[in-house]
Design a protein around this motif. Structure first.
Motif, PDB file in Angstrom:
ATOM      1  N   ASP A  29       0.177 -38.744   6.281  1.00 52.83           N
ATOM      2  CA  ASP A  29      -1.066 -37.649   6.355  1.00 52.83           C
ATOM      3  C   ASP A  29      -1.133 -37.755   7.614  1.00 52.83           C
ATOM      4  O   ASP A  29      -1.234 -38.671   8.485  1.00 52.83           O
ATOM      5  CB  ASP A  29      -2.255 -38.418   5.594  1.00 52.83           C
ATOM      6  CG  ASP A  29      -2.041 -38.446   4.216  1.00 52.83           C
ATOM      7  OD1 ASP A  29      -0.996 -37.876   3.571  1.00 52.83           O
ATOM      8  OD2 ASP A  29      -2.907 -38.970   3.452  1.00 52.83           O
ATOM      9  N   TYR A  30      -1.447 -36.543   8.116  1.00 53.66           N
ATOM     10  CA  TYR A  30      -1.782 -36.166   9.664  1.00 53.66           C
ATOM     11  C   TYR A  30      -2.859 -35.359   9.713  1.00 53.66           C
ATOM     12  O   TYR A  30      -3.282 -34.357   9.015  1.00 53.66           O
ATOM     13  CB  TYR A  30      -0.327 -35.307  10.289  1.00 53.66           C
ATOM     14  CG  TYR A  30       0.720 -35.937  10.258  1.00 53.66           C
ATOM     15  CD1 TYR A  30       1.251 -36.792  11.248  1.00 53.66           C
ATOM     16  CD2 TYR A  30       1.944 -35.723   9.335  1.00 53.66           C
ATOM     17  CE1 TYR A  30       2.333 -37.546  11.227  1.00 53.66           C
ATOM     18  CE2 TYR A  30       2.877 -36.290   9.320  1.00 53.66           C
ATOM     19  CZ  TYR A  30       3.530 -37.255  10.399  1.00 53.66           C
ATOM     20  OH  TYR A  30       4.653 -37.982  10.093  1.00 53.66           O
ATOM     21  N   ASP A  31      -3.563 -35.403  10.725  1.00 56.75           N
ATOM     22  CA  ASP A  31      -4.987 -34.577  11.272  1.00 56.75           C
ATOM     23  C   ASP A  31      -4.644 -33.616  11.712  1.00 56.75           C
ATOM     24  O   ASP A  31      -4.749 -33.140  13.097  1.00 56.75           O
ATOM     25  CB  ASP A  31      -5.863 -35.371  11.829  1.00 56.75           C
ATOM     26  CG  ASP A  31      -6.377 -36.746  10.995  1.00 56.75           C
ATOM     27  OD1 ASP A  31      -6.696 -36.679   9.861  1.00 56.75           O
ATOM     28  OD2 ASP A  31      -6.544 -37.780  11.786  1.00 56.75           O
ATOM     29  N   ALA A  32      -3.783 -32.471  11.085  1.00 57.85           N
ATOM     30  CA  ALA A  32      -3.212 -31.285  11.611  1.00 57.85           C
ATOM     31  C   ALA A  32      -3.264 -30.388  10.449  1.00 57.85           C
ATOM     32  O   ALA A  32      -2.720 -30.850   9.298  1.00 57.85           O
ATOM     33  CB  ALA A  32      -2.319 -31.618  12.528  1.00 57.85           C
ATOM     34  N   PRO A  33      -3.191 -28.880  10.724  1.00 55.11           N
ATOM     35  CA  PRO A  33      -3.083 -28.091   9.577  1.00 55.11           C
ATOM     36  C   PRO A  33      -1.506 -27.891   9.315  1.00 55.11           C
ATOM     37  O   PRO A  33      -0.719 -28.213  10.324  1.00 55.11           O
ATOM     38  CB  PRO A  33      -3.331 -26.737  10.135  1.00 55.11           C
ATOM     39  CG  PRO A  33      -4.055 -27.004  11.587  1.00 55.11           C
ATOM     40  CD  PRO A  33      -3.641 -28.497  11.926  1.00 55.11           C
ATOM     41  N   PRO A  34      -1.256 -27.523   8.067  1.00 55.02           N
ATOM     42  CA  PRO A  34       0.166 -27.703   7.362  1.00 55.02           C
ATOM     43  C   PRO A  34       0.938 -26.735   8.388  1.00 55.02           C
ATOM     44  O   PRO A  34       2.051 -27.206   8.758  1.00 55.02           O
ATOM     45  CB  PRO A  34      -0.056 -27.089   6.122  1.00 55.02           C
ATOM     46  CG  PRO A  34      -1.499 -27.472   5.698  1.00 55.02           C
ATOM     47  CD  PRO A  34      -2.081 -27.519   6.903  1.00 55.02           C
ATOM     48  N   ASP A  35       0.599 -25.655   9.041  1.00 57.29           N
ATOM     49  CA  ASP A  35       1.486 -24.840   9.808  1.00 57.29           C
ATOM     50  C   ASP A  35       1.938 -25.528  11.006  1.00 57.29           C
ATOM     51  O   ASP A  35       2.926 -25.255  11.740  1.00 57.29           O
ATOM     52  CB  ASP A  35       0.530 -23.642  10.303  1.00 57.29           C
ATOM     53  CG  ASP A  35       0.392 -22.409   9.204  1.00 57.29           C
ATOM     54  OD1 ASP A  35       1.434 -22.536   8.007  1.00 57.29           O
ATOM     55  OD2 ASP A  35      -0.126 -21.548   9.176  1.00 57.29           O
ATOM     56  N   SER A  39       5.755 -26.675  11.845  1.00 54.20           N
ATOM     57  CA  SER A  39       6.574 -25.853  13.103  1.00 54.20           C
ATOM     58  C   SER A  39       7.463 -27.203  13.703  1.00 54.20           C
ATOM     59  O   SER A  39       8.165 -26.815  14.320  1.00 54.20           O
ATOM     60  CB  SER A  39       5.419 -25.473  14.065  1.00 54.20           C
ATOM     61  OG  SER A  39       4.571 -26.216  14.498  1.00 54.20           O
ATOM     62  N   VAL A  40       6.600 -28.377  13.665  1.00 58.21           N
ATOM     63  CA  VAL A  40       7.311 -29.536  14.399  1.00 58.21           C
ATOM     64  C   VAL A  40       8.710 -29.853  13.264  1.00 58.21           C
ATOM     65  O   VAL A  40       9.847 -30.093  13.984  1.00 58.21           O
ATOM     66  CB  VAL A  40       6.519 -30.756  14.518  1.00 58.21           C
ATOM     67  CG1 VAL A  40       7.251 -31.733  14.808  1.00 58.21           C
ATOM     68  CG2 VAL A  40       5.364 -30.437  15.533  1.00 58.21           C
ATOM     69  N   PRO A  44      12.883 -26.474  16.825  1.00 59.47           N
ATOM     70  CA  PRO A  44      14.103 -26.939  17.381  1.00 59.47           C
ATOM     71  C   PRO A  44      13.814 -28.412  18.317  1.00 59.47           C
ATOM     72  O   PRO A  44      14.497 -29.100  18.630  1.00 59.47           O
ATOM     73  CB  PRO A  44      14.113 -25.935  18.652  1.00 59.47           C
ATOM     74  CG  PRO A  44      12.911 -25.265  18.678  1.00 59.47           C
ATOM     75  CD  PRO A  44      12.487 -25.424  17.173  1.00 59.47           C
ATOM     76  N   ARG A  45      12.296 -29.081  18.197  1.00 58.27           N
ATOM     77  CA  ARG A  45      12.071 -30.102  18.815  1.00 58.27           C
ATOM     78  C   ARG A  45      11.881 -31.362  17.709  1.00 58.27           C
ATOM     79  O   ARG A  45      11.398 -32.284  17.936  1.00 58.27           O
ATOM     80  CB  ARG A  45      10.504 -30.113  19.556  1.00 58.27           C
ATOM     81  CG  ARG A  45      10.743 -29.149  20.653  1.00 58.27           C
ATOM     82  CD  ARG A  45      10.199 -29.317  21.890  1.00 58.27           C
ATOM     83  NE  ARG A  45       9.838 -30.519  22.221  1.00 58.27           N
ATOM     84  CZ  ARG A  45      10.298 -31.383  22.989  1.00 58.27           C
ATOM     85  NH1 ARG A  45      11.402 -31.242  23.642  1.00 58.27           N
ATOM     86  NH2 ARG A  45       9.512 -32.618  23.499  1.00 58.27           N
ATOM     87  N   LEU A 163       5.132 -38.414  15.214  1.00 60.54           N
ATOM     88  CA  LEU A 163       5.173 -36.856  15.297  1.00 60.54           C
ATOM     89  C   LEU A 163       4.179 -36.151  15.629  1.00 60.54           C
ATOM     90  O   LEU A 163       4.149 -35.164  16.354  1.00 60.54           O
ATOM     91  CB  LEU A 163       5.407 -36.539  13.669  1.00 60.54           C
ATOM     92  CG  LEU A 163       5.460 -34.993  13.375  1.00 60.54           C
ATOM     93  CD1 LEU A 163       6.525 -34.890  12.141  1.00 60.54           C
ATOM     94  CD2 LEU A 163       4.177 -34.512  13.215  1.00 60.54           C
ATOM     95  N   PRO A 164       2.729 -36.828  15.788  1.00 55.89           N
ATOM     96  CA  PRO A 164       1.777 -36.022  16.342  1.00 55.89           C
ATOM     97  C   PRO A 164       1.809 -35.839  17.824  1.00 55.89           C
ATOM     98  O   PRO A 164       1.014 -35.104  18.540  1.00 55.89           O
ATOM     99  CB  PRO A 164       0.565 -36.796  16.078  1.00 55.89           C
ATOM    100  CG  PRO A 164       0.835 -37.825  14.750  1.00 55.89           C
ATOM    101  CD  PRO A 164       2.300 -38.025  14.855  1.00 55.89           C
ATOM    102  N   ARG A 165       2.875 -36.489  18.425  1.00 52.93           N
ATOM    103  CA  ARG A 165       3.017 -36.175  20.054  1.00 52.93           C
ATOM    104  C   ARG A 165       3.477 -34.582  20.130  1.00 52.93           C
ATOM    105  O   ARG A 165       3.178 -34.119  21.294  1.00 52.93           O
ATOM    106  CB  ARG A 165       3.995 -37.008  20.719  1.00 52.93           C
ATOM    107  CG  ARG A 165       3.354 -38.530  20.445  1.00 52.93           C
ATOM    108  CD  ARG A 165       4.791 -39.433  20.612  1.00 52.93           C
ATOM    109  NE  ARG A 165       4.778 -39.794  22.156  1.00 52.93           N
ATOM    110  CZ  ARG A 165       5.801 -40.489  22.562  1.00 52.93           C
ATOM    111  NH1 ARG A 165       6.842 -40.870  21.660  1.00 52.93           N
ATOM    112  NH2 ARG A 165       6.065 -40.928  23.594  1.00 52.93           N
ATOM    113  N   GLU A 166       3.992 -34.029  19.115  1.00 48.50           N
ATOM    114  CA  GLU A 166       4.575 -32.755  19.176  1.00 48.50           C
ATOM    115  C   GLU A 166       3.669 -31.497  18.740  1.00 48.50           C
ATOM    116  O   GLU A 166       3.701 -30.414  18.724  1.00 48.50           O
ATOM    117  CB  GLU A 166       5.834 -32.598  18.471  1.00 48.50           C
ATOM    118  CG  GLU A 166       6.998 -33.372  19.195  1.00 48.50           C
ATOM    119  CD  GLU A 166       7.352 -32.601  20.405  1.00 48.50           C
ATOM    120  OE1 GLU A 166       7.408 -31.432  20.742  1.00 48.50           O
ATOM    121  OE2 GLU A 166       7.410 -33.616  21.632  1.00 48.50           O
ATOM    122  N   LEU A 167       2.444 -32.070  18.352  1.00 53.25           N
ATOM    123  CA  LEU A 167       1.595 -31.074  17.523  1.00 53.25           C
ATOM    124  C   LEU A 167       0.725 -30.518  18.686  1.00 53.25           C
ATOM    125  O   LEU A 167       0.537 -31.110  19.565  1.00 53.25           O
ATOM    126  CB  LEU A 167       0.705 -31.690  16.710  1.00 53.25           C
ATOM    127  CG  LEU A 167       1.133 -32.414  15.356  1.00 53.25           C
ATOM    128  CD1 LEU A 167       0.379 -33.292  14.492  1.00 53.25           C
ATOM    129  CD2 LEU A 167       1.731 -31.368  14.380  1.00 53.25           C
TER     130      LEU A 167
END
Length: 170
Positions: A29-35, A39-40, A44-45, A163-167
């Motif tokens: 679970d991430y504290d970020a919207p699905p879009d 995108s991550v 390409p990243r 993964l949140p490092r790329e958000l």
């Protein structure tokens, strides 16, 4: 030099996920919207939040979808670069991607398939990522592949946890 893999067919990947000798499943679970998460995981990243991964390259000008072949690359040592071609089997923009390896620069994997699906949580403020990796290794000797999957699960958890490092910053 590339080693041919045994790619999974677009119609049979659900069976492969159920029967492969090496299967790892994780939920995050991430504290970020699905879009943002989409995108991550589809861009390409992908995996580039890890120190040795460069990410994925899509063909120039092509909109990703079933049949698209992208190139995944990572640096392992001064003299060794790992790369694999990945063919997308399923693409539901914004929610689900499934791909299989078609070849690689190292001969470890006979068949390789991954699925990423995302769910919206808390009215779109958070996201749940479900990740499945299924592999039929070429070389594992007598060691049961599922034991290896269990041993590697903490490493996969650590990797997806970064993964949140790329958000995008909000």
């Amino acid at each position: 030099m590339r080693f041919k893999a045994s790619p999974i067919d677009g119609d049979t990947y659900p069976v492969f996920f159920a029967t492969a000798p090496f299967v790892s499943r994780l939920r995050f679970d991430y504290d970020a919207p699905p879009d943002d998460v989409w995108s991550v995981i589809s861009g390409p990243r992908m995996w580039s939040w890890l120190p040795t991964v460069w990410g994925c390259r899509y063909p120039d000008g092509e909109t990703p979808g079933p049949g698209t072949v992208r190139d995944f690359q990572m640096y392992l040592d001064r003299w060794l670069i790992y790369a694999q071609h990945e063919r997308i089997l399923h693409w539901d923009k914004g929610s689900r991607i499934v791909y299989t390896a078609t070849d690689a620069t190292l001969p470890f994997f006979g068949s390789w398939c991954e699925e990423y699906s995302i769910e919206s949580l808390d009215a779109g403020r958070r996201t749940r990522l479900n990740w499945t990796l299924a592999v039929r290794p070429r070389y594992l000797g007598r060691l049961p592949a599922q034991w290896v999957a269990t041993l590697l699960k903490p490493a996969f958890r650590f990797e997806l946890g970064a993964l949140p490092r790329e958000l995008p910053m909000r």
